[in-house]
Design a protein around this motif. Structure first.
Motif, PDB file in Angstrom:
ATOM      1  N   GLN A   1       0.848  -1.427   0.029  1.00 45.83           N
ATOM      2  CA  GLN A   1       0.168   0.117   0.039  1.00 45.83           C
ATOM      3  C   GLN A   1       0.868   1.273  -0.043  1.00 45.83           C
ATOM      4  O   GLN A   1       1.972   1.245   0.435  1.00 45.83           O
ATOM      5  N   PRO A   2       0.462   2.291  -0.535  1.00 48.60           N
ATOM      6  CA  PRO A   2       1.083   3.569  -0.568  1.00 48.60           C
ATOM      7  C   PRO A   2       1.346   4.204   0.854  1.00 48.60           C
ATOM      8  O   PRO A   2       0.729   4.116   1.767  1.00 48.60           O
ATOM      9  N   GLY A   3       2.480   4.630   1.152  1.00 51.42           N
ATOM     10  CA  GLY A   3       2.924   4.883   2.288  1.00 51.42           C
ATOM     11  C   GLY A   3       2.989   6.407   2.398  1.00 51.42           C
ATOM     12  O   GLY A   3       3.322   7.005   3.168  1.00 51.42           O
ATOM     13  N   HIS A   4       2.211   7.249   1.519  1.00 52.29           N
ATOM     14  CA  HIS A   4       2.384   8.823   1.684  1.00 52.29           C
ATOM     15  C   HIS A   4       1.538   9.227   2.629  1.00 52.29           C
ATOM     16  O   HIS A   4       1.813  10.402   3.378  1.00 52.29           O
ATOM     17  N   GLU A   5       0.639   8.883   3.406  1.00 53.96           N
ATOM     18  CA  GLU A   5      -0.287   9.386   4.171  1.00 53.96           C
ATOM     19  C   GLU A   5       0.275   8.836   5.453  1.00 53.96           C
ATOM     20  O   GLU A   5       0.281   9.972   6.350  1.00 53.96           O
ATOM     21  N   ALA A   6       1.333   7.924   5.762  1.00 57.58           N
ATOM     22  CA  ALA A   6       1.941   7.741   6.757  1.00 57.58           C
ATOM     23  C   ALA A   6       2.892   8.699   6.913  1.00 57.58           C
ATOM     24  O   ALA A   6       3.505   9.203   8.099  1.00 57.58           O
ATOM     25  N   ALA A   7       3.553   9.021   5.905  1.00 55.16           N
ATOM     26  CA  ALA A   7       4.718  10.111   5.871  1.00 55.16           C
ATOM     27  C   ALA A   7       4.150  11.587   6.192  1.00 55.16           C
ATOM     28  O   ALA A   7       4.566  12.315   6.866  1.00 55.16           O
ATOM     29  N   ASP A   8       2.929  11.693   5.837  1.00 57.92           N
ATOM     30  CA  ASP A   8       2.108  13.163   5.994  1.00 57.92           C
ATOM     31  C   ASP A   8       1.888  13.186   7.608  1.00 57.92           C
ATOM     32  O   ASP A   8       2.227  14.070   8.096  1.00 57.92           O
ATOM     33  N   ARG A   9       1.567  11.980   8.170  1.00 60.13           N
ATOM     34  CA  ARG A   9       1.310  12.236   9.536  1.00 60.13           C
ATOM     35  C   ARG A   9       2.682  12.371  10.484  1.00 60.13           C
ATOM     36  O   ARG A   9       2.531  12.953  11.352  1.00 60.13           O
ATOM     37  N   LEU A  10       3.649  11.731   9.998  1.00 61.31           N
ATOM     38  CA  LEU A  10       4.807  11.865  10.633  1.00 61.31           C
ATOM     39  C   LEU A  10       5.339  13.293  10.445  1.00 61.31           C
ATOM     40  O   LEU A  10       5.907  13.891  11.436  1.00 61.31           O
ATOM     41  N   LEU A  11       5.461  13.802   9.211  1.00 58.24           N
ATOM     42  CA  LEU A  11       5.887  15.204   9.031  1.00 58.24           C
ATOM     43  C   LEU A  11       5.154  16.241   9.723  1.00 58.24           C
ATOM     44  O   LEU A  11       5.624  17.323  10.000  1.00 58.24           O
TER      45      LEU A  11
END
Length: 627
Positions: free
Chosen positions: A192-202
């Motif tokens: 699955q794409p990880g862009h939302e997990a990255a958004d939440r961390l950043l």
């Protein structure tokens, strides 16, 4: 949270590497040629492994900045097999081999002159930091992995490095174990794409690490130690070397470590105490602050009587003649006095010797930790020059180490410099003029309040959200003893808003903690502290009331002697130039107690307008209040 560049593994792999490096260099302009070569070689190798694992949509966060200035090579962000955000910190090394040095925290690398930090030790520090401060990870260590990938090394040539493989935060893979590395990635991530997990961390705001005293308690219990910065480590190693020389040859060595608020002086002190403190009576800590010493005894030593004896006062050594300790750590050494003064009942023990002589004589290695901008009383003489002169006059080796970093204020060196310019410190520095607060990203917030009620309400909400917070003020109001019904008098009165000063003395008054414990004990927020109770302590958020003893006129802050009620400053023996410097130093201390953010209010109307022109963020801004 800040990152040099972010993109999916698939996008990075199919993009020209030089095109990827250009925006990365914009964010990391001081990257060395070696770092740039590592990016060119290592990033495509990692992206290839992810794509081959079927994880091309995992997000790669390149050069992830921590608040202390360190950078993680890559953080991988994605979704685990339970549908939750998951992350892996990756340390990329292009070494062809490495072996442990005599110090297991360092490794020897072929063709490199100096030992390198063990990549797994680096990873452990990064992971500890992320778990402590990143909200998406706090309390759930299983959602974070740590991997050192030595993609050019054969397993046989790095075998000794595996001594530091201890848990999921210290995994090690090599060219020989590339297949296992791909398998590891597949266990951590789904396609699955990880862009939302990255958004939440950043998008999360980094919360400060645990306060110094909490860390100290863990240190003295043999738990996790501070991760010292390179400059702190230099100071630590220098002291450790001097201690070993003293142990073998009974030599003497005077060491001074200087640094601004939060540069890590007290961290070094507690690390050294943890190293040597339980070896008989060989190492002790002394301070010139009653509040700081008693808080160390209460909140660090707790019920451990042996540990309490490790924390003393500068005047505890009047009876010592000749070294009684291997190491004497003098924290807050800017508070050194000309001579030691004792309680009236012990006055007969006063020797009249210079206090510096008593302290230097008490140990083979006296270590003085100080910040000259925190000298706040006319009888405080702790300066580098004072210690250097004494050592030279007595034929003792002298070493001075300066810590340039600023960690207390969210790692914000920008804020530390802004405060110095605001206060016109150091004096006679024509380049130090008040400037508009430029901001420092998520590292530190500076807010302006128009009323004390606004400040109080904002900080009270922070307190409700479990941030530590206190309000301090310049000494411009009376400080009355408790009233007949044993309640504190609300001496501080500003346009209808009133508060008492913190308790005077060792006994609590109602729910108000005793003076030495105002900064840390429950109930302290309801009283206002002054420089003598706040110095040496840190809070997540702080409020500062600038009293009428420091007002803005003609674009600069000007001390007002007539408005001060601090008798130690207004006595005739204190000259106007001395008062001028001491008042600025006092507000320097008050304005640098916070880790995450500060609210500033000035009593004088013109000063309030002046601060409002420099600080554009106001606490009435709904967005800021909501944060």
């Amino acid at each position: 949270m800040k990152v040099g560049l972010r993109m999916s593994a698939e996008l990075l792999l199919h993009s020209p590497i030089e095109g990827t490096l250009r925006p990365l260099l914009d964010q990391v302009p001081r990257a060395t040629k070696s770092e740039q070569s590592s990016w060119r070689e290592g990033l495509p190798v990692l992206a290839t492994a992810l794509v081959e694992a079927g994880l091309g949509q995992v997000e790669m966060l390149l050069e992830y900045f921590l608040a202390d200035g360190k950078r993680i090579d890559v953080i991988l962000a994605g979704v685990d097999h339970h549908g939750r955000d998951t992350y892996v910190a990756v340390e990329l090394k292009r070494w062809t081999g490495a072996s442990l040095s005599d110090d297991e925290d360092y490794v020897l690398v072929p063709r490199l002159r100096n030992p390198e930090k063990h990549p797994l030790v680096q990873l452990k520090g990064y992971c500890d930091r992320l778990l402590a401060v990143a909200p998406p990870l706090r309390g759930d260590p299983k959602r974070l992995g740590g991997v050192a990938y030595l993609y050019n090394a054969e397993e046989s040539r790095v075998q000794t490095l595996r001594a530091q493989v201890k848990d999921e935060h210290t995994r090690l893979f090599t060219q020989s174990t590339r297949g296992k590395f791909i398998g590891y990635l597949q266990t951590r991530f789904t396609p699955q794409p990880g862009h939302e997990a990255a958004d939440r961390l950043l998008s999360s705001t980094e919360r400060p690490t645990k306060p110094l005293l909490v860390h100290g308690a863990e240190i003295l219990r043999g738990r996790e130690h501070f991760r010292l910065s390179p400059n702190q480590q230099v100071a630590f190693d220098l002291v450790a070397s001097a201690v070993e020389n003293a142990r073998r040859a009974k030599t003497r060595h005077v060491i001074v470590v200087t640094g601004g608020p939060g540069s890590g002086k007290s961290a070094i002190a507690l690390e050294l105490l943890a190293e040597y403190g339980y070896q008989g009576r060989e190492a002790v800590v002394a301070t010139g602050s009653r509040s700081f010493t008693e808080s160390l005894r209460r909140f660090v030593a707790k019920s451990d009587d042996q540990a309490k004896h490790l924390f003393k006062y500068f005047n505890s050594f009047v009876d010592d003649h000749g070294p009684q300790h291997i190491l004497l750590i003098c924290d807050e050494a800017h508070r050194l006095r000309r001579t030691s003064k004792l309680h009236p009942s012990q006055k007969h023990r006063e020797t009249g010797r210079p206090q510096i002589e008593e302290l230097v004589d008490a140990a083979y290695v006296p270590l003085f930790l100080l910040d000259e901008h925190q000298v706040v009383r006319p009888d405080e003489i702790g300066t580098v020059a004072e210690f250097r002169n004494y050592a030279n006059q007595n034929g003792l080796p002298f070493t001075h180490v300066h810590l340039p970093e600023q960690f207390r204020c969210g790692g914000s060196e920008v804020y530390d410099k802004w405060v110095l310019d605001l206060l016109g410190l150091p004096l006679n520095d024509s380049t130090g003029i008040p400037r508009v607060w430029p901001g420092d990203g998520d590292r530190f917030q500076v807010l302006h309040a128009e009323t004390p009620e606004e400040m109080d309400a904002f900080l009270r909400e922070k307190l409700r959200l479990d941030y530590s917070t206190r309000i301090t003020a310049g000494f411009c109001w009376p400080w009355s003893p408790p009233s007949a019904d044993n309640t504190l008098v609300h001496d501080i009165s500003i346009d209808g808003w009133t508060r008492p000063w913190n308790v005077k003395g060792d006994q609590k008054v109602g729910s108000a903690p005793a003076q030495p414990f105002w900064a840390k004990a429950d109930g302290g927020f309801e009283q206002v502290g002054c420089v003598y109770t706040a110095q040496g302590f840190e809070f997540d958020w702080a409020g500062v009331i600038i009293g009428p003893d420091l007002i803005a006129r003609g674009g600069r802050l000007v001390p007002q002697r007539s408005a001060s009620l601090d008798r130690s400053l207004t006595t005739r023996s204190v000259t106007d130039p001395q008062f001028n410097k001491l008042v600025r130093n006092i507000y320097k201390v008050l304005l640098t107690r916070a880790l995450a953010g500060i609210v500033i209010y000035a009593v004088d109307e013109e000063t309030r307008a002046f601060l409002g022109s420099l600080i554009k963020d106001h606490i009435r801004d709904a967005r800021l209040v909501a944060s």
